[in-house]
Design a protein around this motif. Structure first.
Motif, PDB file in Angstrom:
ATOM      1  N   PRO A  99     -24.124  59.161   9.382  1.00 46.61           N
ATOM      2  CA  PRO A  99     -22.543  58.236   9.110  1.00 46.61           C
ATOM      3  C   PRO A  99     -21.574  57.760   9.882  1.00 46.61           C
ATOM      4  CG  PRO A  99     -23.103  60.786  10.119  1.00 46.61           C
ATOM      5  CD  PRO A  99     -24.125  59.811  10.016  1.00 46.61           C
ATOM      6  N   PHE A 111     -22.772  54.719   6.873  1.00 43.39           N
ATOM      7  CA  PHE A 111     -21.642  55.074   5.736  1.00 43.39           C
ATOM      8  C   PHE A 111     -20.911  54.144   6.154  1.00 43.39           C
ATOM      9  CE2 PHE A 111     -25.410  58.276   4.974  1.00 43.39           C
ATOM     10  CZ  PHE A 111     -26.261  56.745   3.581  1.00 43.39           C
ATOM     11  N   ALA A 127     -21.134  50.411   6.601  1.00 44.41           N
ATOM     12  CA  ALA A 127     -21.561  49.611   5.180  1.00 44.41           C
ATOM     13  C   ALA A 127     -19.681  49.440   4.752  1.00 44.41           C
ATOM     14  CB  ALA A 127     -22.590  50.474   4.560  1.00 44.41           C
TER      15      ALA A 127
END
Length: 162
Positions: free
Chosen positions: A102, A105, A108
């Protein structure tokens, strides 16, 4: 995310000013000061003793070692800057192991948002306000502008949802 809200609450007041310092410094000079990296690591060393169960606290030093080794290799081959690698290693102990994906992500998304915001600011009147910032003229992206907020967002998410 598996970070407990109390853990996030312990870390947040100490981590927040360091994240601002890192993002600002990287945009202004394209460098993350070693003092900022050491300050972040010192926060984990001291506050982590209170914020985490002792066994978990000790294991999180492995996060630092693994990310430092990967960052060293990436820096040696020119994939990332040395300051970015050191700062990422100092960030690593703050991230709970179950939160690795998580967080990736979140990182990102933060990189994409930071890149867009930086490029928009560079093309706007904001650039005139901070005309001496080195990141306006360099081809490289000031990764500290994305790394630092990613850690801050992670702790904020943990605080509000943990």
């Amino acid at each position: 995310m598996s970070i407990d809200w109390t853990t996030a609450a312990w870390f947040l007041p100490f981590v927040a000013p360091i994240t601002v310092w890192v993002a600002w410094s990287d945009m202004a000079s394209m460098k993350i000061p070693n003092k900022a990296v050491l300050a972040l690591l010192a926060v984990f060393v001291v506050v982590g003793l209170v914020a985490l169960p002792f066994g978990e606290y000790l294991w999180r030093y492995a996060h630092f070692g693994v990310v430092l080794a990967i960052g060293f290799v990436l820096s040696a081959i020119g994939g990332v800057g040395a300051g970015d690698a050191k700062y990422a290693a100092a960030m690593a102990p703050f991230i709970a192991r179950p939160d690795f994906m998580p967080f990736m992500f979140l990182l990102a998304a933060t990189v994409i948002a930071a890149f867009i915001l930086h490029r928009l600011a560079r093309a706007s009147a904001i650039r005139q306000r901070f005309e001496t910032w080195e990141s306006w003229t360099r081809r490289e992206f000031p990764m500290g502008f994305a790394l630092a907020p990613a850690l801050l967002f992670y702790l904020l998410i943990g605080f509000f949802t943990g």
